[in-house]
Design a protein around this motif. Sequence first.
Motif, short mmCIF file in Angstrom:
data_model
loop_
_atom_site.label_atom_id
_atom_site.label_comp_id
_atom_site.label_asym_id
_atom_site.label_seq_id
_atom_site.Cartn_x
_atom_site.Cartn_y
_atom_site.Cartn_z
N GLY A 158 -16.54 -2.67 0.54
CA GLY A 158 -15.60 -3.76 -0.34
C GLY A 158 -16.06 -2.68 -1.48
N SER A 159 -17.07 -2.30 -2.02
CA SER A 159 -17.41 -1.49 -3.29
C SER A 159 -16.19 -0.25 -2.87
CB SER A 159 -18.67 -0.92 -3.22
OG SER A 159 -19.60 -2.27 -3.79
N LEU A 160 -16.58 0.33 -1.94
CA LEU A 160 -15.02 1.51 -1.51
C LEU A 160 -13.88 1.54 -1.50
CD1 LEU A 160 -17.08 3.53 1.53
CD2 LEU A 160 -17.64 4.15 -1.41
N GLY A 161 -13.32 0.52 -1.20
CA GLY A 161 -12.56 0.05 -1.51
C GLY A 161 -11.48 0.00 -2.30
N VAL A 162 -12.36 -1.05 -3.27
CA VAL A 162 -12.07 -1.31 -4.92
C VAL A 162 -12.39 -0.40 -5.70
CG1 VAL A 162 -12.67 -2.54 -6.81
CG2 VAL A 162 -13.10 -4.07 -4.86
N LEU A 163 -13.27 0.54 -5.49
CA LEU A 163 -12.86 1.74 -6.28
C LEU A 163 -11.65 3.00 -5.90
CD1 LEU A 163 -14.20 3.60 -8.35
CD2 LEU A 163 -15.44 4.96 -5.91
N SER A 164 -11.23 3.17 -4.54
CA SER A 164 -10.35 4.63 -4.27
C SER A 164 -8.62 3.07 -4.41
CB SER A 164 -9.82 3.89 -2.66
OG SER A 164 -9.02 4.93 -2.03
N PHE A 204 -8.55 0.74 -7.31
CA PHE A 204 -7.93 0.74 -8.62
C PHE A 204 -7.82 2.06 -8.96
CE2 PHE A 204 -11.18 2.25 -12.30
CZ PHE A 204 -9.99 1.55 -13.22
N LEU A 205 -8.76 3.55 -8.72
CA LEU A 205 -7.92 5.32 -8.56
C LEU A 205 -7.04 5.28 -8.86
CD1 LEU A 205 -11.80 7.11 -7.56
CD2 LEU A 205 -10.96 6.11 -10.00
N GLY A 206 -5.69 5.00 -7.30
CA GLY A 206 -4.97 5.10 -6.57
C GLY A 206 -4.35 3.63 -7.85
N MET A 207 -3.96 2.72 -8.52
CA MET A 207 -3.48 2.58 -9.14
C MET A 207 -3.24 2.57 -10.45
SD MET A 207 -1.73 -0.79 -8.21
CE MET A 207 -1.65 -1.10 -9.10
N VAL A 208 -4.31 3.17 -11.01
CA VAL A 208 -4.49 3.45 -12.73
C VAL A 208 -3.05 5.22 -12.67
CG1 VAL A 208 -5.84 5.78 -13.91
CG2 VAL A 208 -6.72 3.38 -13.02
N ALA A 209 -3.72 6.05 -11.30
CA ALA A 209 -3.07 7.15 -11.16
C ALA A 209 -1.53 6.95 -11.27
CB ALA A 209 -2.87 7.92 -10.14
N ALA A 210 -1.05 5.76 -10.17
CA ALA A 210 0.90 5.35 -9.88
C ALA A 210 0.78 4.17 -11.30
CB ALA A 210 1.02 4.35 -9.11
N ILE A 211 0.55 3.58 -12.06
CA ILE A 211 0.41 3.58 -13.03
C ILE A 211 0.71 4.36 -14.84
CG2 ILE A 211 -0.56 2.07 -15.56
CD1 ILE A 211 -1.52 0.16 -13.09
N TRP A 212 -0.21 5.56 -14.17
CA TRP A 212 0.20 5.95 -15.47
C TRP A 212 1.30 7.67 -15.39
CZ3 TRP A 212 0.25 11.55 -15.04
CH2 TRP A 212 0.37 12.35 -15.89
N LEU A 213 2.06 7.95 -13.86
CA LEU A 213 2.94 8.05 -13.63
C LEU A 213 3.91 7.18 -14.11
CD1 LEU A 213 2.05 8.98 -9.97
CD2 LEU A 213 2.74 10.93 -11.71
N ILE A 214 4.49 5.65 -13.79
CA ILE A 214 5.11 4.60 -14.22
C ILE A 214 5.67 4.85 -15.72
CG2 ILE A 214 6.04 2.45 -14.05
CD1 ILE A 214 4.69 2.24 -11.20
N ALA A 215 4.15 4.70 -16.31
CA ALA A 215 4.19 5.14 -17.81
C ALA A 215 4.91 6.14 -18.46
CB ALA A 215 2.48 4.38 -18.40
N VAL A 216 4.58 7.36 -18.00
CA VAL A 216 4.97 8.42 -18.26
C VAL A 216 6.57 8.19 -17.88
CG1 VAL A 216 4.98 11.14 -18.04
CG2 VAL A 216 2.92 10.05 -18.10
N SER A 276 -7.17 -0.99 -0.08
CA SER A 276 -6.88 -1.52 0.89
C SER A 276 -7.42 -2.26 2.18
CB SER A 276 -5.85 -2.07 1.13
OG SER A 276 -4.75 -1.88 -0.01
N GLN A 277 -7.50 -1.06 3.62
CA GLN A 277 -7.70 -1.65 4.10
C GLN A 277 -9.25 -1.38 4.57
OE1 GLN A 277 -6.33 2.49 6.05
NE2 GLN A 277 -4.75 1.37 6.94
N LEU A 278 -10.87 -0.39 3.63
CA LEU A 278 -11.58 -0.73 3.43
C LEU A 278 -11.95 -1.86 2.67
CD1 LEU A 278 -12.40 2.66 1.96
CD2 LEU A 278 -12.82 1.65 4.03
N PHE A 279 -10.99 -2.49 1.99
CA PHE A 279 -11.76 -3.92 1.46
C PHE A 279 -11.00 -5.13 2.75
CE2 PHE A 279 -10.67 -7.20 -0.77
CZ PHE A 279 -12.30 -7.81 -1.64
N LEU A 280 -9.97 -5.04 3.43
CA LEU A 280 -10.10 -6.18 4.57
C LEU A 280 -11.54 -5.55 5.93
CD1 LEU A 280 -6.16 -6.07 4.78
CD2 LEU A 280 -7.57 -7.36 3.97
N THR A 281 -12.04 -3.36 6.25
CA THR A 281 -12.65 -4.11 6.81
C THR A 281 -13.52 -4.95 6.53
OG1 THR A 281 -11.61 -1.30 6.84
CG2 THR A 281 -14.09 -1.93 7.91
N GLY A 282 -14.56 -5.19 5.01
CA GLY A 282 -15.79 -5.28 4.78
C GLY A 282 -15.26 -7.22 5.22
N PHE A 283 -14.15 -7.16 4.71
CA PHE A 283 -13.92 -8.71 5.22
C PHE A 283 -14.55 -9.08 6.87
CE2 PHE A 283 -11.56 -10.05 0.96
CZ PHE A 283 -12.52 -10.63 0.76
#
Length: 317
Positions: free
Chosen positions: A236-242, A244-256, A288-295
Amino acid sequence: MDISVVIPLLNEEESLPELTTWINKVMVENGFSYEILFVDDGSTDKSWAVIEELKTEYPAVKAIKFRRNYGKSAALNVAFAAAHGEVIITMDADLQDSPDEIPELYRRIREEKYDIVSGWKKKRYDPITKTIPTKLFNAATRKMSGIQLNDFNCGLKAYRKDVIKTIEVYGEMHRYIPVIAKWAGFHKIGEQVVEHRARKYGVTKFGFSRFINGFLDLLSIFFVGKFAKRPMHFFGSLGVLSFFLGMVAAIWLIAVKLYHISAHIPYKRDITDQPLFYIALVAIIVGSQLFLTGFVAELVSRNAPERNHYLIEKEMH
C-alpha cells in the motif's frame, strides 16, 4: 526427557555409527535421558539400513525417512514436530560437529534460560571459497535482523522446546532459524564457540547455489518477518507513493496546458507528445496495482496448507 538430538542427513552411511556411539557416550556420562532423531532426507546410499541396525543397539534412536530429497529445512521441520525433549540439539551427521558440546549447550538453555544458543565455528576447516561468502552473509544477516551472532549457519544449535514447537521452518530457511524465532517473540539468543572438525567421510552436499539461495532467503525472511501480518503497509505504501507521483506529474502537465490556453500563449506540444505524460501514466497504473496487491495479500493466508506436507516413506518410534 532431557534432550532430543536432531540430525538431518543425506548419504552419510560411514559416519552414522561413530556419531551415534559418541552421542550415547556423552549422554550416559552426563546422566541425560535422551533420544536421537535421524531424518534421512532421501539418501541413495545405505544410510537407512545403517540406522535400522543402530536402532537394535541403541533404543534411543528414532528415525524418519523421506521418499525423496526435500532439503534440510524440511528435515528439521518434521523432526521438530516429532521431538519430545525439553532441550533440542541440532547437529550435522558428517562428524564436523562435536557431541562433546552438548552438555554445555544444554546447561545454558536450562540454567541461563536462553531460548536459543547458536554454535560459532570460530576456527573453520573450510576452503576460502566457502568462508568468505559465509562471512558476508553473516554480516548482512546481523545488519538486517539486529541479532548479534557470528555464525547463523552453524548446524550445531540448542533450542528450548517452546521455540521449536512455535516456529515453522520451510523452503531453505534453516539458515535463519534465529531470525524466525526472534520474529516469533523469542529474543534471548546466545552464542557459544564450538569445535569445527574436518570432514572425515564423504563430501559436502552443498554447492555454490546455496549462496544465491541464502541471499534470496534472507530477503524473504526479512519481508515475512516485517510484513507478513500487514502486507498492506508494504504494498500500500509503495502503491500510494507511485500513484501520488503519477497524479502530480499528470496534474502539472494539464495545468501548464490550461494556463497557456487561458493566457492565449502559443503552446505547440500536446500533453500526449511529452514523455512525462507516459511516465505519469505508468506510475498511476503501477500504483493502483500495488495498492490492489496489498488488499489481496491481506486476504490470503501466508500459511498454505500444503507448504509443509512431505511424503514420509518410513518411521521408527
